[in-house]
Write an enzyme that holds these catalytic residues in place. Structure first.
Site, PDB file in Angstrom:
ATOM      1  N   ILE A 110      -8.910   2.130 -13.917  1.00  0.00           N
ATOM      2  CA  ILE A 110      -8.600   3.540 -13.668  1.00  0.00           C
ATOM      3  C   ILE A 110      -7.224   3.852 -14.263  1.00  0.00           C
ATOM      4  O   ILE A 110      -6.247   3.150 -14.004  1.00  0.00           O
ATOM      5  CB  ILE A 110      -8.634   3.853 -12.161  1.00  0.00           C
ATOM      6  CG1 ILE A 110     -10.036   3.609 -11.606  1.00  0.00           C
ATOM      7  CG2 ILE A 110      -8.197   5.296 -11.914  1.00  0.00           C
ATOM      8  CD1 ILE A 110     -11.122   4.483 -12.213  1.00  0.00           C
ATOM      9  N   ASN A 134     -12.127   4.471  -4.862  1.00  0.00           N
ATOM     10  CA  ASN A 134     -11.260   3.707  -3.978  1.00  0.00           C
ATOM     11  C   ASN A 134     -10.048   3.116  -4.688  1.00  0.00           C
ATOM     12  O   ASN A 134      -9.004   2.922  -4.066  1.00  0.00           O
ATOM     13  CB  ASN A 134     -12.071   2.578  -3.313  1.00  0.00           C
ATOM     14  CG  ASN A 134     -11.175   1.550  -2.657  1.00  0.00           C
ATOM     15  OD1 ASN A 134     -10.617   1.794  -1.594  1.00  0.00           O
ATOM     16  ND2 ASN A 134     -11.001   0.407  -3.311  1.00  0.00           N
ATOM     17  N   LYS A 185       5.194  -1.970  -3.746  1.00  0.00           N
ATOM     18  CA  LYS A 185       5.650  -2.544  -2.479  1.00  0.00           C
ATOM     19  C   LYS A 185       7.044  -1.999  -2.166  1.00  0.00           C
ATOM     20  O   LYS A 185       7.826  -1.676  -3.057  1.00  0.00           O
ATOM     21  CB  LYS A 185       5.709  -4.072  -2.579  1.00  0.00           C
ATOM     22  CG  LYS A 185       4.364  -4.740  -2.832  1.00  0.00           C
ATOM     23  CD  LYS A 185       3.530  -4.802  -1.570  1.00  0.00           C
ATOM     24  CE  LYS A 185       2.338  -5.727  -1.717  1.00  0.00           C
ATOM     25  NZ  LYS A 185       1.332  -5.289  -2.665  1.00  0.00           N
ATOM     26  N   GLN A 223       8.941   4.565 -10.768  1.00  0.00           N
ATOM     27  CA  GLN A 223       7.638   4.305 -10.146  1.00  0.00           C
ATOM     28  C   GLN A 223       6.676   5.489 -10.260  1.00  0.00           C
ATOM     29  O   GLN A 223       5.481   5.339 -10.018  1.00  0.00           O
ATOM     30  CB  GLN A 223       7.833   3.986  -8.658  1.00  0.00           C
ATOM     31  CG  GLN A 223       8.625   2.719  -8.397  1.00  0.00           C
ATOM     32  CD  GLN A 223       8.734   2.409  -6.914  1.00  0.00           C
ATOM     33  OE1 GLN A 223       8.084   3.031  -6.084  1.00  0.00           O
ATOM     34  NE2 GLN A 223       9.558   1.427  -6.571  1.00  0.00           N
ATOM     35  N   TYR A 249       3.634   8.025  -3.933  1.00  0.00           N
ATOM     36  CA  TYR A 249       2.292   7.737  -3.427  1.00  0.00           C
ATOM     37  C   TYR A 249       1.756   8.946  -2.650  1.00  0.00           C
ATOM     38  O   TYR A 249       0.606   9.363  -2.826  1.00  0.00           O
ATOM     39  CB  TYR A 249       2.334   6.499  -2.526  1.00  0.00           C
ATOM     40  CG  TYR A 249       0.982   6.046  -2.034  1.00  0.00           C
ATOM     41  CD1 TYR A 249       0.121   5.330  -2.862  1.00  0.00           C
ATOM     42  CD2 TYR A 249       0.557   6.322  -0.734  1.00  0.00           C
ATOM     43  CE1 TYR A 249      -1.116   4.901  -2.412  1.00  0.00           C
ATOM     44  CE2 TYR A 249      -0.679   5.895  -0.276  1.00  0.00           C
ATOM     45  CZ  TYR A 249      -1.509   5.190  -1.121  1.00  0.00           C
ATOM     46  OH  TYR A 249      -2.750   4.772  -0.666  1.00  0.00           O
ATOM     47  N   GLY A 250       2.621   9.526  -1.794  1.00  0.00           N
ATOM     48  CA  GLY A 250       2.199  10.677  -1.001  1.00  0.00           C
ATOM     49  C   GLY A 250       1.780  11.859  -1.857  1.00  0.00           C
ATOM     50  O   GLY A 250       0.769  12.510  -1.583  1.00  0.00           O
ATOM     51  N   THR A 283      -4.229  -5.075   4.274  1.00  0.00           N
ATOM     52  CA  THR A 283      -4.699  -5.418   2.937  1.00  0.00           C
ATOM     53  C   THR A 283      -3.513  -5.845   2.082  1.00  0.00           C
ATOM     54  O   THR A 283      -2.359  -5.760   2.505  1.00  0.00           O
ATOM     55  CB  THR A 283      -5.371  -4.199   2.264  1.00  0.00           C
ATOM     56  OG1 THR A 283      -4.391  -3.160   2.106  1.00  0.00           O
ATOM     57  CG2 THR A 283      -6.540  -3.673   3.094  1.00  0.00           C
TER      58      THR A 283
END
Length: 274
Positions: free
Chosen positions: A69, A95, A101, A111, A199-200, A233
């Site tokens: 992806i 998914n 991290k 990032q 990420y948000g 995970t």
């Protein structure tokens, strides 16, 4: 018992963690003849296939296909192969995702691009290429794995209005996410009303995209998204309080339930507030 007509489910990033259990649970549902797991790592994909195949009925064929992806050529190759082998897709669960991290030394601005390329822009491009196959499916479903971190209230009221606009287009949404990326690089994203989470924001984009596709594809495809919860995970450093298997259920429910809603956000095994 063989599923008639044959139904095909695709799960991206399914060689481990939540994706693995989504694929396994779909395979155990009795609703699919074929489970396709899209994986970057061929070895891990093959191992996951074997593990899932051992647990599902003989009438269910599990196979791994190469898929990265964020790599548009990989998206095209995957879709071409699905077209040639099946001519349709009945369920797609997006998914695959990426998160740095907390201990990663890469600065915030460094990032941003990779996070958005995988979690948002890559997901959108892959899904747009898969939609023609989904439209040929039997009771087709599209489920995007998002996150509570994609909540609307993380951005300013002005941005909230833009992301939740019922007439928002995919082009406008992509421009919004690109603006976040530019604002981060210019060091002004907080002043411009954005949260301090790459990420948000990537998952906020996924939820908004879900709502756009739900409008666009109605009444043919039921399009929903979900938050698996904080799962133990690799992505969470195995710190999550919920098992990957339990988290996977939040994606599986809208993928297999009777008479699903569309354009909704599932959390804790039910429709929740964005």
């Amino acid at each position: 018992m063989m599923v008639t007509p044959p139904r095909v489910a695709v799960v991206t990033g399914a060689n481990k963690g939540i994706g693995f259990y989504i694929a396994l649970q779909l395979g155990l549902s009795g609703l699919f003849s074929n489970i396709i797991i899209g994986c970057r790592d061929a070895t891990r994909g093959s191992t996951a296939c074997q593990e899932i195949q051992q647990q599902v009925a003989d009438t269910v064929k599990v196979q791994s296909m190469a898929l990265t992806i964020g790599d548009r050529n990989s998206h095209s190759e995957f879709c071409k192969r699905m077209e040639e082998e099946f001519g349709k897709v009945d369920v797609l669960v997006n998914n695959a995702g990426f998160a740095y991290k907390g201990s990663d030394p890469t600065p915030f601005a460094g990032q941003t691009k990779k996070t958005l390329e995988t979690n948002f822009f890559g997901l959108v491009d892959f899904t747009e290429q898969m939609l023609p196959l989904l439209r040929q499916g039997t009771d087709p479903r599209l489920v995007n794995v998002a996150s509570m971190s994609g909540r609307l209230r993380q951005v300013s009221p002005e941005l909230q209005a833009k992301f939740s606009d019922p007439n928002l287009t995919m082009e406008q949404l992509q421009q919004l996410i690109k603006k976040f990326e530019r604002d981060v690089q210019n060091g002004i994203h907080r002043e411009e009303g954005w949260s301090n989470s790459n990420y948000g924001i990537s998952k906020l984009g996924v939820i908004a995209a879900t709502r756009i596709w739900a409008r666009q594809e109605a009444p043919i495809i039921a399009v929903n998204c979900c938050c698996p919860g904080y799962c133990a995970t690799d992505m969470s450093g195995h710190k999550g309080s919920r098992s990957a298997s339990d988290g996977a259920k939040n994606a599986v429910i809208p993928a297999i339930m009777d008479n699903p809603p569309t354009g909704e956000f599932f959390s804790d095994y039910a429709v929740s507030q964005w």
